[in-house]
Design an enzyme around this catalytic site. Structure first.
Site, PDB file in Angstrom:
ATOM      1  N   ASN A  24      11.278  11.472  -6.762  1.00  0.00           N
ATOM      2  CA  ASN A  24      11.602  10.325  -5.914  1.00  0.00           C
ATOM      3  C   ASN A  24      11.239  10.657  -4.467  1.00  0.00           C
ATOM      4  O   ASN A  24      11.995  11.265  -3.738  1.00  0.00           O
ATOM      5  CB  ASN A  24      13.100  10.006  -6.036  1.00  0.00           C
ATOM      6  CG  ASN A  24      13.464   8.717  -5.315  1.00  0.00           C
ATOM      7  OD1 ASN A  24      12.589   8.030  -4.765  1.00  0.00           O
ATOM      8  ND2 ASN A  24      14.733   8.378  -5.321  1.00  0.00           N
TER       9      ASN A  24
ATOM     10  N   ASN B 279      12.550   2.555  -1.773  1.00  0.00           N
ATOM     11  CA  ASN B 279      12.051   1.601  -2.771  1.00  0.00           C
ATOM     12  C   ASN B 279      12.853   1.650  -4.084  1.00  0.00           C
ATOM     13  O   ASN B 279      12.441   1.053  -5.085  1.00  0.00           O
ATOM     14  CB  ASN B 279      10.552   1.827  -3.040  1.00  0.00           C
ATOM     15  CG  ASN B 279      10.272   3.214  -3.601  1.00  0.00           C
ATOM     16  OD1 ASN B 279      11.153   3.857  -4.160  1.00  0.00           O
ATOM     17  ND2 ASN B 279       9.036   3.666  -3.453  1.00  0.00           N
ATOM     18  N   ASP B 280      13.983   2.349  -4.077  1.00  0.00           N
ATOM     19  CA  ASP B 280      14.764   2.470  -5.322  1.00  0.00           C
ATOM     20  C   ASP B 280      15.338   1.124  -5.767  1.00  0.00           C
ATOM     21  O   ASP B 280      15.493   0.871  -6.957  1.00  0.00           O
ATOM     22  CB  ASP B 280      15.902   3.481  -5.152  1.00  0.00           C
ATOM     23  CG  ASP B 280      15.372   4.901  -4.958  1.00  0.00           C
ATOM     24  OD1 ASP B 280      14.171   5.118  -5.207  1.00  0.00           O
ATOM     25  OD2 ASP B 280      16.160   5.773  -4.555  1.00  0.00           O
TER      26      ASP B 280
ATOM     27  N   GLY C  29      13.976   6.014 -10.162  1.00  0.00           N
ATOM     28  CA  GLY C  29      13.622   6.063  -8.737  1.00  0.00           C
ATOM     29  C   GLY C  29      12.382   6.861  -8.384  1.00  0.00           C
ATOM     30  O   GLY C  29      11.966   6.889  -7.226  1.00  0.00           O
TER      31      GLY C  29
ATOM     32  N   ASP D 234       8.453   7.790  -7.879  1.00  0.00           N
ATOM     33  CA  ASP D 234       7.459   6.886  -7.296  1.00  0.00           C
ATOM     34  C   ASP D 234       6.172   7.628  -6.923  1.00  0.00           C
ATOM     35  O   ASP D 234       6.055   8.847  -7.120  1.00  0.00           O
ATOM     36  CB  ASP D 234       8.058   6.168  -6.075  1.00  0.00           C
ATOM     37  CG  ASP D 234       8.762   7.123  -5.135  1.00  0.00           C
ATOM     38  OD1 ASP D 234       8.281   8.265  -4.996  1.00  0.00           O
ATOM     39  OD2 ASP D 234       9.810   6.746  -4.552  1.00  0.00           O
TER      40      ASP D 234
ATOM     41  N   ASP E 185      -4.324   2.403 -23.209  1.00  0.00           N
ATOM     42  CA  ASP E 185      -3.214   2.408 -24.150  1.00  0.00           C
ATOM     43  C   ASP E 185      -3.605   1.714 -25.459  1.00  0.00           C
ATOM     44  O   ASP E 185      -4.420   0.792 -25.456  1.00  0.00           O
ATOM     45  CB  ASP E 185      -2.047   1.649 -23.489  1.00  0.00           C
ATOM     46  CG  ASP E 185      -0.772   1.735 -24.283  1.00  0.00           C
ATOM     47  OD1 ASP E 185      -0.329   2.868 -24.543  1.00  0.00           O
ATOM     48  OD2 ASP E 185      -0.214   0.681 -24.632  1.00  0.00           O
TER      49      ASP E 185
ATOM     50  N   GLU F 208      -6.368   5.734 -26.328  1.00  0.00           N
ATOM     51  CA  GLU F 208      -5.289   6.274 -27.166  1.00  0.00           C
ATOM     52  C   GLU F 208      -5.523   5.819 -28.600  1.00  0.00           C
ATOM     53  O   GLU F 208      -5.368   4.637 -28.920  1.00  0.00           O
ATOM     54  CB  GLU F 208      -3.921   5.768 -26.686  1.00  0.00           C
ATOM     55  CG  GLU F 208      -2.787   6.352 -27.520  1.00  0.00           C
ATOM     56  CD  GLU F 208      -1.500   5.526 -27.482  1.00  0.00           C
ATOM     57  OE1 GLU F 208      -0.448   6.076 -27.841  1.00  0.00           O
ATOM     58  OE2 GLU F 208      -1.543   4.335 -27.122  1.00  0.00           O
TER      59      GLU F 208
HETATM   60 CA    CA Z   1      11.917   5.771  -5.112  1.00  0.00          CA
END
Ligand code: CA
Length: 635
Positions: free
Chosen positions: A142, A147-148, A167, A169, A344, A373
């Site tokens: 984090n 920005n949490d 959280g 980033d 993906d 994948e």
């Molecule tokens: Ca964050």
């Protein structure tokens, strides 16, 4: 005038005037995607998706030297226009005025054309010289607590909940690029960073709600670009995880789709509230797509059903959606300068579409790298998806690389099993012996574990010896090694549920150790003795590998395992590396190397890469029980 009639007349006039205002409203434009584009692209065609209330009532015009309006397409929805442009090689960068006209009202929309980068070294692509560090950004570090929690995004940070956001980033990754580089890795694959503005369970990133926007809890588009630039400046490449099979059902183009064939079963989803609860789950059997005997209903179940109740299955057979996705990928490559894409669930979308998509991206950027994948434990079925494989059904994939699940399964089995005719090391040998089916097995991404698998350390019953043997193979056999974050710390974990193999990286959050959580994994002091043992082993081999072209491009020659010992060589005209794996649980093995003379001829001594010790005579070599030796042969 009769006073009773007066309000009626007023009402009539009001309705007429109001209706007139409606038809002559200034055209509403909420989105134009791609948000901007470039001159000088290989493909001169560009299709803009224009979204706004009743925008389909507008006509479109433009005047810009070198740019031609080729046509405008409408869909079932009045809220979409698809504008086809042709950008000739002579077109210069600048701002193009797109004119939308509805009745007598007009609106000009400024569309930016930038110049394509001429820096050929900017986008590098990956190959077997690389080692990929794979991480989940929400669970790594984090770097920006601001920005949490973001207004308007319901799935907020709650670290004690397994399924909530934690959280982590982009700033957290940037803060620890030096750790990843010091570990000996040369590239980073982060699970998706695009917006997943879902009610819940969004931390994993595979339920995208905006294909052009980095999730605000991870950062911003600008920060993503800075992350790529910073990584490049440190000699690290960036692989972007993309998902085109499905999106999140909170995506704006699912809430208000251009057409009901934009995603499969969209009409059922929109009209029948019960459908979502009982939606027909697919069979997840990618083998149906290569199977010459497969029933159509089984293929349909694989390709056209929703991946999850919150993840609509996109219909890539809709050519407008196909173009949207192709342009979106190219936009990210050119905008951010990424080096590769990990796609993906590669077999799940319409396979003719994925082939078209891969071709379009690789034509625009021939040096680029894409790994799909392909989660299948069979070499033939995996190889089907790699470019230039001569498939009997005529399918041409255009995909440079696949995720090597067959090797992954063999690596999980080999060191746990006793040696016999068909168990133990022979599984490793045989899976590599099947490489003739691939166009280029050295392009495959090889791995011990990832975010969808049990932690490798747990798979080998937390036996450090087995982990070291597997890491040795990972970093010395053919392929592009990928290490999953925390595997370098010998982290255990069973995916029951998934977040238990996606734990927060120790030390990625401020004051963790002071708050009774694990000490920092980023520093030698913070790591436990066991964590340092795994970390140092990996780092020693990865740093050595970085400067050993013989491991990147050299040939692989291996000898049938005997007496529980598997020996292989990586070699070119100037160098030879000998790797020996003793799978016997209790006994060392002293091996006469005469059997390997076709590769050892001319060499007398060897240097042990892990210990630095020099063996003065390699005619016989002792390998301790359950261990690996990596020897650089010397004259
Ligand atoms: Ca964050």
């Amino acid at each position: 005038m009769n006073p009773i009639l007066r309000p009626l007349l007023f009402a009539t006039v009001f309705v007429l005037v109001h209706a007139n205002i409606l038809t002559a409203q200034i055209p509403d434009i909420q989105r134009v995607e791609p948000m901007f584009w470039w001159t000088g692209m290989q493909n001169p065609a560009l299709q803009l998706l224009v979204y706004g209330k009743d925008i389909a009532n507008s006509s479109v015009s433009l005047k810009y030297a070198g740019v031609e309006l080729k046509g405008v397409l409408k869909t079932e929805s009045p809220n979409y226009l698809f504008v086809n442009l042709h950008i000739s090689p002579e077109a210069k960068a600048g701002t193009l005025a797109l004119m939308f006209t509805s009745g007598k009202k007009e609106r000009s929309y400024s569309y930016e054309l930038r110049a394509k980068s001429t820096d050929r070294s900017r986008i590098q692509g990956l190959n077997a010289a690389d080692v990929i560090y794979m991480l989940m950004p929400d669970r790594f570090a984090n770097g920006d607590p601001k920005n949490d929690k973001i207004a308007g995004m319901p799935d907020i940070m709650h670290r004690d909940s397994l399924h909530a956001r934690h959280g982590g980033d982009i700033q957290g990754i940037i803060n620890h690029l030096d750790y990843i580089k010091d570990l000996g890795c040369t590239a980073i694959w982060s699970t998706p960073l695009l917006e997943n503005n879902m009610e819940r369970y969004s931390y994993h990133g595979y339920a995208i709600t905006d294909y052009y926007k980095i999730d605000a809890r991870f950062g911003s588009n600008e920060l993503y670009k800075q992350y790529v630039d910073k990584a490049h400046s440190m000699g690290l490449k960036i692989v972007k995880d993309m998902v085109l099979n499905h999106c999140g059902d909170a995506h704006w183009f699912i809430k208000d789709p251009p057409a009901l064939d934009w995603a499969h079963s969209l009409a059922d989803y929109k009209t029948n509230p019960a459908w979502k609860k009982e939606y027909p789950r697919g069979n997840y059997r990618a083998s149906t797509l290569t199977d010459p005997y497969a029933a159509q209903s089984d293929k349909h179940s694989m390709s056209d059903t929703w991946f999850d109740s919150m993840m609509p299955d996109m219909n890539q057979q809709n050519p407008l959606l196909a173009t949207y996705f192709i342009q979106n990928s190219i936009w990210w490559v050119e905008y951010a300068g990424i080096d590769g894409i990990r796609m993906d669930t590669y077999p799940y979308p319409d396979k003719d579409f994925t082939a078209q998509w891969a071709k379009a991206v690789m034509t625009e950027y021939p040096q680029f790298y894409i790994v799909g994948e392909v989660w299948i434990n069979d070499v033939g079925m995996s190889a089907y998806w790699q470019s230039n494989t001569r498939n009997k059904d005529g399918f041409v994939s255009n995909l440079p690389a696949t995720t090597d699940f067959p090797l992954n399964f063999a690596l999980s089995a080999a060191f746990n099993e006793n040696e016999s005719w068909d168990t133990g090391l022979i599984k490793l040998y045989n899976v590599l012996a099947s490489d003739f089916q691939y166009t280029d097995a050295n392009n495959n991404v090889i791995f011990l574990d990832n975010h969808d698998l049990n932690r490798y350390f747990t798979a080998v019953k937390e036996d450090m010896r087995k982990l070291k043997m597997a890491l040795t193979v990972l970093l010395t056999t053919r392929g592009v090694p990928q290490v999953y974050y925390e595997t370098e710390l010998a982290m255990p974990g069973v995916k029951d549920p998934d977040p238990l193999v996606r734990k927060d990286f120790p030390g990625g959050w401020a004051n963790d150790s002071a708050n009774g959580r694990s000490a920092s994994g980023f520093t030698e002091k913070g790591r436990s003795v066991q964590q340092n043992e795994a970390f140092n082993y990996f780092r020693t081999l990865a740093q050595w590998r970085k400067i050993k072209p013989v491991v990147h491009t050299g040939k692989l020659t291996h000898f049938i395992p005997q007496d529980g010992v598997y020996t292989y060589f990586r070699h070119n005209n100037s160098e030879a590396i000998m790797v020996m794996l003793n799978n016997n649980d209790k006994d060392a093995r002293t091996v006469k190397t005469n059997r390997f003379r076709e590769r050892t001829a001319g060499f007398i001594r060897a240097k042990n890469v892990i210990t630095g010790e020099v063996l003065s005579d390699i005619s016989s070599v002792t390998v301790p029980a359950k261990s690996a030796l990596v020897l650089e042969l010397m004259k």
